[in-house]
Design a protein around this motif. Structure first.
Motif, mmCIF file in Angstrom:
data_model
loop_
_atom_site.group_PDB
_atom_site.id
_atom_site.type_symbol
_atom_site.label_atom_id
_atom_site.label_comp_id
_atom_site.label_asym_id
_atom_site.label_seq_id
_atom_site.Cartn_x
_atom_site.Cartn_y
_atom_site.Cartn_z
ATOM 1 N N LYS A 169 -4.863 7.387 -4.444
ATOM 2 C CA LYS A 169 -6.019 7.142 -5.132
ATOM 3 C C LYS A 169 -5.497 5.520 -5.611
ATOM 4 C CE LYS A 169 -9.495 7.730 -8.558
ATOM 5 N NZ LYS A 169 -9.418 6.353 -9.234
ATOM 6 N N ALA A 170 -4.530 5.476 -6.380
ATOM 7 C CA ALA A 170 -4.043 3.939 -6.876
ATOM 8 C C ALA A 170 -3.818 3.108 -5.637
ATOM 9 C CB ALA A 170 -2.873 4.173 -7.598
ATOM 10 N N ALA A 171 -3.241 3.206 -4.737
ATOM 11 C CA ALA A 171 -3.209 2.364 -3.369
ATOM 12 C C ALA A 171 -4.624 2.268 -2.845
ATOM 13 C CB ALA A 171 -2.363 3.338 -2.349
ATOM 14 N N LEU A 172 -5.478 3.193 -2.644
ATOM 15 C CA LEU A 172 -6.886 2.931 -2.265
ATOM 16 C C LEU A 172 -7.423 2.018 -3.169
ATOM 17 C CD1 LEU A 172 -7.808 6.393 -0.928
ATOM 18 C CD2 LEU A 172 -7.234 4.421 0.315
ATOM 19 N N ASP A 173 -7.528 2.316 -4.468
ATOM 20 C CA ASP A 173 -8.208 1.191 -5.553
ATOM 21 C C ASP A 173 -7.610 -0.263 -5.312
ATOM 22 O OD1 ASP A 173 -9.648 3.422 -6.453
ATOM 23 O OD2 ASP A 173 -8.495 3.837 -8.195
ATOM 24 N N PHE A 178 0.666 -1.363 -0.140
ATOM 25 C CA PHE A 178 -0.046 0.001 0.063
ATOM 26 C C PHE A 178 0.837 1.157 0.000
ATOM 27 C CE2 PHE A 178 -2.242 3.353 2.083
ATOM 28 C CZ PHE A 178 -3.513 3.373 1.394
ATOM 29 N N ILE A 179 1.849 1.227 0.916
ATOM 30 C CA ILE A 179 2.878 2.470 0.934
ATOM 31 C C ILE A 179 3.511 2.563 -0.294
ATOM 32 C CG2 ILE A 179 4.691 3.425 1.928
ATOM 33 C CD1 ILE A 179 3.827 1.916 4.736
ATOM 34 N N ARG A 180 3.856 1.487 -0.951
ATOM 35 C CA ARG A 180 4.645 1.553 -2.176
ATOM 36 C C ARG A 180 4.020 2.154 -3.254
ATOM 37 N NH1 ARG A 180 5.220 -0.183 -6.970
ATOM 38 N NH2 ARG A 180 3.490 -1.749 -6.840
ATOM 39 N N LYS A 181 2.511 1.640 -3.395
ATOM 40 C CA LYS A 181 1.722 2.329 -4.389
ATOM 41 C C LYS A 181 1.502 3.767 -4.108
ATOM 42 C CE LYS A 181 -0.569 -2.067 -5.975
ATOM 43 N NZ LYS A 181 -0.496 -1.643 -7.708
ATOM 44 N N ALA A 182 1.078 3.843 -2.909
ATOM 45 C CA ALA A 182 0.717 5.557 -2.446
ATOM 46 C C ALA A 182 1.927 6.534 -2.739
ATOM 47 C CB ALA A 182 0.435 5.704 -1.015
#
Length: 293
Positions: A277-281, A267-271
């Motif tokens: 938004k990408a991490a939340l999706d 999650f942190i990597r994506k965020a």
């Protein structure tokens, strides 16, 4: 009273009732470091004397609060690391572990919530829109919660980011079964359901929320402050004797362990490399797909 200007809050005084408004509507009133600091400054301002006897807390814009600001520079999104520093001190050269720094950050949030909870005057939360994650923590240390029937309560962060710092006192308010249901699924519940779960005092139609919350504040302000303070303290001490303090400390410690999950790391990597938004999706997508099956 001379009311100062704040970056993240609004303060209004109407007779014996002061209203604090979380004022980051563009961020859905997410709780930043600045907001935390300013909140305590407001409470210090409102503490002296008994001309103000009740504090109402609400949010500007579309939500009460969506929780801690994941872009605000602390908690698991703080970018802490064990990078070496230029020093002759061999002990500090390697730096602290991430888990130790993370635990200290979470403990600072706990201290903030404790100070709100121990404020001597009643705090009445008026909730509309989203009340998520850190928003649950915030209403958990308030003394009364009145919400719109269509408000949304939950902790979707349990799907990848661990626990609310105090779990919003849900184990005490809603009981272990309902608390586990919320944490296991990350699903939201409505204001009407939150009243049934005993997370809030009452749910009212959205167009009556402001009126009903202020009416309640004015009613309890009819008591003298010394009585209000005693009533608040005695109930809080009962909750303390039920294990509030050690339970919050345990939650903090277990939360640091949950932050070691590969899901949290992803999650942190994506965020940080893509977008929040990408991490939340990514976090919520499989839950949405399962719900549609």
């Amino acid at each position: 009273m001379d009311i100062p200007k704040f970056e993240t809050l609004l303060l209004e005084v109407d007779g014996p009732v002061a209203t604090i408004t979380l004022n980051r509507p563009e961020k859905l009133n997410s709780i930043s470091l600045t907001l935390r600091e300013e909140f305590l400054r407001v409470l210090e301002l409102l503490n002296p004397g008994d001309a103000i006897r009740v504090v109402r807390l609400k949010g500007a814009g579309r939500a009460f609060s969506t929780g801690y600001d994941l872009e605000g520079g602390y908690d698991v999104m703080s970018g802490q690391s064990r990078l070496s520093v230029e020093t002759e001190d061999e002990v500090s050269r390697l730096g602290e572990s991430f888990i130790a720094q993370d635990r200290d950050n979470l403990r600072q949030v706990t201290v903030w919530l404790h100070r709100i909870r121990r404020f001597r005057k009643p705090i009445v939360a008026q909730v509309h829109g989203y009340c998520l994650a850190g928003g649950l923590d915030l209403i958990g240390v308030c003394d009364t919660v009145i919400a719109a029937e269509d408000a949304q309560f939950g902790h979707p962060a349990s799907r990848a980011l661990g626990l609310p710092t105090t779990i919003g006192l849900l184990p005490i308010k809603a009981g272990p079964l309902k608390t586990k249901e919320m944490l296991f699924t990350g699903d939201n519940i409505s204001g009407t359901e939150a009243q049934q779960w005993q997370i809030i005092n009452r749910a009212v139609p959205a167009d009556e929320l402001d009126k009903q919350a202020m009416k309640y504040c004015r009613r309890i302000s009819l008591l003298p402050l010394d009585m209000l303070t005693v009533h608040k303290d005695v109930v809080n001490r009962w909750v303390d004797n039920m294990g509030y303090g050690p339970s919050v400390d345990t939650t903090t410690d277990l939360n640091t362990i949950s932050h070691q999950s590969p899901f949290t790391a992803e999650f942190i990597r994506k965020a940080t490399t893509e977008s929040l938004k990408a991490a939340l999706d990514w976090r919520d997508g499989r839950f949405k797909r399962q719900a549609e099956e």
